[in-house]
Motif scaffolding. Sequence first.
Motif, PDB file in Angstrom:
ATOM      1  N   VAL A  66      -4.123  50.943  -9.066  1.00 20.54           N
ATOM      2  CA  VAL A  66      -5.148  50.098  -8.456  1.00 20.54           C
ATOM      3  C   VAL A  66      -4.988  50.083  -6.944  1.00 20.54           C
ATOM      4  CG1 VAL A  66      -6.050  47.748  -8.302  1.00 20.54           C
ATOM      5  CG2 VAL A  66      -5.369  48.683 -10.518  1.00 20.54           C
ATOM      6  N   ARG A  67      -3.760  49.922  -6.482  1.00 15.53           N
ATOM      7  CA  ARG A  67      -3.517  49.910  -5.034  1.00 15.53           C
ATOM      8  C   ARG A  67      -3.970  51.218  -4.389  1.00 15.53           C
ATOM      9  NH1 ARG A  67       1.961  49.863  -4.769  1.00 15.53           N
ATOM     10  NH2 ARG A  67       1.953  52.091  -4.346  1.00 15.53           N
ATOM     11  N   LYS A  68      -3.709  52.322  -5.052  1.00 12.56           N
ATOM     12  CA  LYS A  68      -4.115  53.620  -4.507  1.00 12.56           C
ATOM     13  C   LYS A  68      -5.630  53.753  -4.479  1.00 12.56           C
ATOM     14  CE  LYS A  68       0.166  55.908  -5.966  1.00 12.56           C
ATOM     15  NZ  LYS A  68       0.792  56.880  -6.909  1.00 12.56           N
ATOM     16  N   GLN A  69      -6.313  53.260  -5.512  1.00 15.39           N
ATOM     17  CA  GLN A  69      -7.770  53.327  -5.508  1.00 15.39           C
ATOM     18  C   GLN A  69      -8.357  52.483  -4.382  1.00 15.39           C
ATOM     19  OE1 GLN A  69      -9.789  52.720  -9.284  1.00 15.39           O
ATOM     20  NE2 GLN A  69     -11.660  52.070  -8.255  1.00 15.39           N
ATOM     21  N   LEU A  70      -7.689  51.370  -4.070  1.00 14.34           N
ATOM     22  CA  LEU A  70      -8.153  50.519  -2.975  1.00 14.34           C
ATOM     23  C   LEU A  70      -7.854  51.122  -1.602  1.00 14.34           C
ATOM     24  CD1 LEU A  70      -7.031  47.031  -4.328  1.00 14.34           C
ATOM     25  CD2 LEU A  70      -9.389  47.848  -4.116  1.00 14.34           C
TER      26      LEU A  70
ATOM     27  N   ALA B  99       2.982  46.047   0.926  1.00 14.87           N
ATOM     28  CA  ALA B  99       1.601  46.513   1.042  1.00 14.87           C
ATOM     29  C   ALA B  99       0.938  45.944   2.290  1.00 14.87           C
ATOM     30  CB  ALA B  99       0.809  46.115  -0.200  1.00 14.87           C
ATOM     31  N   GLN B 100       0.063  46.755   2.893  1.00 13.39           N
ATOM     32  CA  GLN B 100      -0.668  46.292   4.071  1.00 13.39           C
ATOM     33  C   GLN B 100      -1.478  45.049   3.760  1.00 13.39           C
ATOM     34  OE1 GLN B 100      -2.941  49.831   5.103  1.00 13.39           O
ATOM     35  NE2 GLN B 100      -1.652  50.172   6.902  1.00 13.39           N
ATOM     36  N   ARG B 101      -2.063  45.002   2.587  1.00 18.30           N
ATOM     37  CA  ARG B 101      -2.877  43.859   2.161  1.00 18.30           C
ATOM     38  C   ARG B 101      -2.542  43.529   0.714  1.00 18.30           C
ATOM     39  NH1 ARG B 101      -6.140  47.520   4.139  1.00 18.30           N
ATOM     40  NH2 ARG B 101      -7.218  47.964   2.172  1.00 18.30           N
ATOM     41  N   PHE B 102      -2.625  42.259   0.378  1.00 16.07           N
ATOM     42  CA  PHE B 102      -2.415  41.815  -0.994  1.00 16.07           C
ATOM     43  C   PHE B 102      -3.738  41.538  -1.701  1.00 16.07           C
ATOM     44  CE2 PHE B 102       2.205  40.064  -1.127  1.00 16.07           C
ATOM     45  CZ  PHE B 102       2.653  41.200  -0.467  1.00 16.07           C
ATOM     46  N   GLN B 103      -4.831  41.630  -0.972  1.00 14.79           N
ATOM     47  CA  GLN B 103      -6.132  41.320  -1.548  1.00 14.79           C
ATOM     48  C   GLN B 103      -7.177  42.235  -0.942  1.00 14.79           C
ATOM     49  OE1 GLN B 103      -7.542  37.338  -0.820  1.00 14.79           O
ATOM     50  NE2 GLN B 103      -9.452  37.611  -1.950  1.00 14.79           N
ATOM     51  N   GLU B 104      -8.066  42.710  -1.771  1.00 18.31           N
ATOM     52  CA  GLU B 104      -9.222  43.474  -1.327  1.00 18.31           C
ATOM     53  C   GLU B 104     -10.411  42.991  -2.142  1.00 18.31           C
ATOM     54  OE1 GLU B 104     -11.241  46.066   1.077  1.00 18.31           O
ATOM     55  OE2 GLU B 104      -9.068  45.832   1.151  1.00 18.31           O
ATOM     56  N   GLY B 105     -11.222  42.119  -1.541  1.00 19.19           N
ATOM     57  CA  GLY B 105     -12.336  41.542  -2.269  1.00 19.19           C
ATOM     58  C   GLY B 105     -11.865  40.699  -3.434  1.00 19.19           C
ATOM     59  N   ARG B 106     -12.213  41.104  -4.640  1.00 21.44           N
ATOM     60  CA  ARG B 106     -11.863  40.363  -5.842  1.00 21.44           C
ATOM     61  C   ARG B 106     -10.649  40.953  -6.565  1.00 21.44           C
ATOM     62  NH1 ARG B 106     -15.556  36.861  -8.198  1.00 21.44           N
ATOM     63  NH2 ARG B 106     -17.353  36.383  -6.901  1.00 21.44           N
ATOM     64  N   VAL B 107      -9.924  41.807  -5.892  1.00 20.29           N
ATOM     65  CA  VAL B 107      -8.749  42.449  -6.483  1.00 20.29           C
ATOM     66  C   VAL B 107      -7.494  41.996  -5.739  1.00 20.29           C
ATOM     67  CG1 VAL B 107      -7.657  44.633  -7.095  1.00 20.29           C
ATOM     68  CG2 VAL B 107     -10.153  44.441  -7.110  1.00 20.29           C
ATOM     69  N   PHE B 108      -6.464  41.614  -6.495  1.00 16.46           N
ATOM     70  CA  PHE B 108      -5.214  41.127  -5.926  1.00 16.46           C
ATOM     71  C   PHE B 108      -4.058  42.007  -6.394  1.00 16.46           C
ATOM     72  CE2 PHE B 108      -8.143  37.646  -6.422  1.00 16.46           C
ATOM     73  CZ  PHE B 108      -8.055  36.947  -5.228  1.00 16.46           C
ATOM     74  N   LEU B 109      -3.086  42.209  -5.510  1.00 14.41           N
ATOM     75  CA  LEU B 109      -1.856  42.913  -5.861  1.00 14.41           C
ATOM     76  C   LEU B 109      -0.752  41.893  -6.084  1.00 14.41           C
ATOM     77  CD1 LEU B 109      -1.821  45.794  -3.190  1.00 14.41           C
ATOM     78  CD2 LEU B 109      -2.902  45.786  -5.457  1.00 14.41           C
ATOM     79  N   ALA B 110       0.094  42.148  -7.083  1.00 19.41           N
ATOM     80  CA  ALA B 110       1.210  41.251  -7.372  1.00 19.41           C
ATOM     81  C   ALA B 110       2.404  42.063  -7.841  1.00 19.41           C
ATOM     82  CB  ALA B 110       0.823  40.217  -8.430  1.00 19.41           C
ATOM     83  N   GLY B 111       3.588  41.528  -7.652  1.00 22.68           N
ATOM     84  CA  GLY B 111       4.799  42.199  -8.105  1.00 22.68           C
ATOM     85  C   GLY B 111       5.068  43.476  -7.341  1.00 22.68           C
ATOM     86  N   ASP B 112       5.608  44.472  -8.042  1.00 25.05           N
ATOM     87  CA  ASP B 112       5.973  45.729  -7.395  1.00 25.05           C
ATOM     88  C   ASP B 112       4.776  46.470  -6.826  1.00 25.05           C
ATOM     89  OD1 ASP B 112       8.560  45.197  -8.039  1.00 25.05           O
ATOM     90  OD2 ASP B 112       8.736  46.677  -9.639  1.00 25.05           O
ATOM     91  N   ALA B 113       3.589  46.175  -7.293  1.00 28.01           N
ATOM     92  CA  ALA B 113       2.398  46.784  -6.707  1.00 28.01           C
ATOM     93  C   ALA B 113       2.211  46.341  -5.262  1.00 28.01           C
ATOM     94  CB  ALA B 113       1.160  46.428  -7.529  1.00 28.01           C
TER      95      ALA B 113
ATOM     96  N   GLN C 257     -14.656  48.985 -10.501  1.00 27.49           N
ATOM     97  CA  GLN C 257     -15.663  48.908  -9.456  1.00 27.49           C
ATOM     98  C   GLN C 257     -15.976  47.446  -9.218  1.00 27.49           C
ATOM     99  OE1 GLN C 257     -19.230  51.098 -10.314  1.00 27.49           O
ATOM    100  NE2 GLN C 257     -20.189  50.679  -8.327  1.00 27.49           N
ATOM    101  N   GLN C 258     -15.884  47.028  -7.971  1.00 29.90           N
ATOM    102  CA  GLN C 258     -16.131  45.624  -7.681  1.00 29.90           C
ATOM    103  C   GLN C 258     -17.385  45.460  -6.842  1.00 29.90           C
ATOM    104  OE1 GLN C 258     -13.425  43.490  -5.078  1.00 29.90           O
ATOM    105  NE2 GLN C 258     -12.449  45.398  -4.416  1.00 29.90           N
ATOM    106  N   SER C 259     -17.970  44.289  -7.001  1.00 30.92           N
ATOM    107  CA  SER C 259     -19.163  43.902  -6.259  1.00 30.92           C
ATOM    108  C   SER C 259     -18.953  42.471  -5.792  1.00 30.92           C
ATOM    109  CB  SER C 259     -20.390  43.990  -7.168  1.00 30.92           C
ATOM    110  OG  SER C 259     -20.335  42.990  -8.177  1.00 30.92           O
ATOM    111  N   PRO C 260     -19.873  41.933  -5.016  1.00 31.52           N
ATOM    112  CA  PRO C 260     -19.716  40.526  -4.606  1.00 31.52           C
ATOM    113  C   PRO C 260     -19.665  39.553  -5.775  1.00 31.52           C
ATOM    114  CG  PRO C 260     -21.310  41.641  -3.208  1.00 31.52           C
ATOM    115  CD  PRO C 260     -20.996  42.587  -4.323  1.00 31.52           C
ATOM    116  N   ASP C 261     -20.142  39.983  -6.953  1.00 32.36           N
ATOM    117  CA  ASP C 261     -20.213  39.081  -8.101  1.00 32.36           C
ATOM    118  C   ASP C 261     -19.081  39.247  -9.101  1.00 32.36           C
ATOM    119  OD1 ASP C 261     -22.590  37.923  -7.203  1.00 32.36           O
ATOM    120  OD2 ASP C 261     -23.758  39.559  -8.060  1.00 32.36           O
ATOM    121  N   GLY C 262     -18.323  40.345  -9.033  1.00 32.60           N
ATOM    122  CA  GLY C 262     -17.277  40.537 -10.019  1.00 32.60           C
ATOM    123  C   GLY C 262     -16.690  41.933  -9.981  1.00 32.60           C
TER     124      GLY C 262
END
Length: 736
Positions: free
Chosen positions: A213-217, A324-338, A178-183
Amino acid sequence: MAMWSTAFGILRCREHTTFPCSHCWSRAYRPYIVHSPGQAGTPLACGGQVFRTAQSPIGCDTHFCSISMSLQHLQAHFINNRSMEIFRPLDGLAAEVAAHSPPLAEWRKFVYCESLTGRVFGEVDHFQGQTGPRMHDLSPEPVVHLSQHKLLPMMLHRAHSRGGQDGIRFGHQLQHFQQSPDGVICSVSPSQGSPYQVQADYLIAADGASSRVRKQLGIDMVGEAAMQHLVNIHFFSKDLWHHVKDRPAMLYFVFSSQAIVVLVAHNLQEGEMVAQVPYFPPVQSLADFPASKCRDILRKAAGLPNLEVDVRTVKTWNMSAQVAQRFQEGRVFLAGDAAHRFPPAGAFGMNTGIQDAHNLAWKLAAVLNNTASPKLLDSYQAERKPVAQANTDLSVANWHEAVKVPKVLGLDPRAANLLNAVVGSGPMSLLPKGFGRAALDFGLAAGLSVSGLYGPLKQWRQHQLSSIFASGQTLRLQFPKEDLGFVYNTPGAAICPETDTVPGASHRVAAQPQPDSAGADATAVNTKGRVQKATRGSVGGSDRRYRPSCFPGSRLPHCTLRQLNTDGSLSGAEISTLDLVSADIWRLLLLIRPGPLVDAWLEAACTLAELGCPIRAVSIVASHHGAAIPSRTNGQALETFLDVDKSWFDLSGVSEKGAVLVRPDGHVLWRCVDAADVDSEQYQEKVAARVHVLNAAREATRSSLVPITPDVQCIITSLRSAVQTCVGKSTYQSIS
């Protein structure tokens, strides 16, 4: 909130003196968490310990979670030049990887054949004219053939040795976050023990093609999800080496009426290989490939009915081409095969993942160590997604190149996929159980019976194969233009657009033309035994030559250097320009041409370093005889290196008054082609007052420094602006 002043063109907090101000730009430091099974996450575990600030020993503490401790099935095995360059500063990792690679003679070729011991349709030597796997004019590192399951322990050892062992946890799976503006708060379940939570600044999801993680996003993958379905058979056969040692290859493409298999020789002498066998769901499934059937397939592919085979694992997988449509969602980043899935044609998968991690690690270090604004992290997607898309497109094109040979032999994958679609369709399910499987088996057998160099089409097929191998229209191994030549220049990239002059300059100097630099040609041997040239680069007829350049966003070109002492004598061994990029601390690299403004550039670098933005200033000279080595009164000398190959000045593309600024990842941040003398009276009037005040302030703290003239102030302003463009600051107002 603290106010900012732009007096003298220098960004400074009125309440604090650091650059950038940690009080104003960042809250208290916390770690980031990596959730990963392999190749992209492990470099981040290393990267968290690599980049450190010059002011603080604090690195980027990493919490690294992985489901398993080892790879249960062999995956990638080819490491390109750029990935090896990334490994180069990691405590001898590149050297260890290269040392464990099999001899080049065992993997320099691809062989197309009826079986490993049978008729050869053709072979391609990807290192024609080379005695080793390195192209010396392009990179200080070779390409390497080493299985991923052997690479990962080496990388993890570096992460441990750099102090990251406490944060690396195997057998721990991220369940939810779970992410918020702070972490980000991450819920983790270990294989043993109670679930726990980790609070982090950022989460990096390198958790594979089926990323949880990508699916949750809710981030979708775009592209073709299943180009082909394959069964991978990981096996050992120590006796096989004795049968193929006169025909060694990295890949064996086996096409016959008995078997259609691609054999990947991870290590020929050890007999460790992976067989890729097409299969056709939903009619077929993994249950149709028991160990006994796998051994039968492998013996047919080898042409050795009594071959001893030890089948270790059997696994199905889908060949995809998706980003992937996006590599970043807020404070979460996708890398590699994700973040991206490629066909294996071109070996871009693992290498792109490693380079994702490399791109993200230094940015996280800069943000977490208060050297840059969090806005810098937005450049990750802007830079890496275009690279991933380009590699996806090229991998698809390469796959189409790879299937040209089986198509000529009457083994078109599209025909088999169409047959499977028909027998697996809804109406066919109404027929008696087993009818679809029988129909598929019959159709595949019928196709195999008319394939190969037999029957009335024999001569035509031989002619077509000869044409394919002669023209080089087969799968390539090396891609120097794509591996080394990708450029971060899309909107949002952390670079500063190129300037021909600094602000206020009176004239412009065009950049030097860049020399062509291409990889060696490949060699093809056709079915009649004649050796023919097969130029790398036939996909789409495009120009595949790699042209090194210092254009902003490009990888810093490799040149061979020797360091000079203050007396002009040579010191130390030869190094690469890439070795000038700092690996153990976070700082930028300023490469200065020797000339009338070398002291001004050095003063600009020192000014920014004093404000908290560390810059290493280096001058590259063409000759060490009579070379002037500028020095600082505080005892720190401008580092000077000799251009051994006499290639830097052409590759840099700058005049004797220009300079190149390089990021911590070795990509060019900014290039000033020419910092011309300022002769505009109007411009000098604008800076005169600021120059006077700045010199007065300098006298109170330092002595014997380069006077702040309009020329120097102009260079400081431009360098300052370029740095702020990279690190994400937008409050600076340059002199205009």
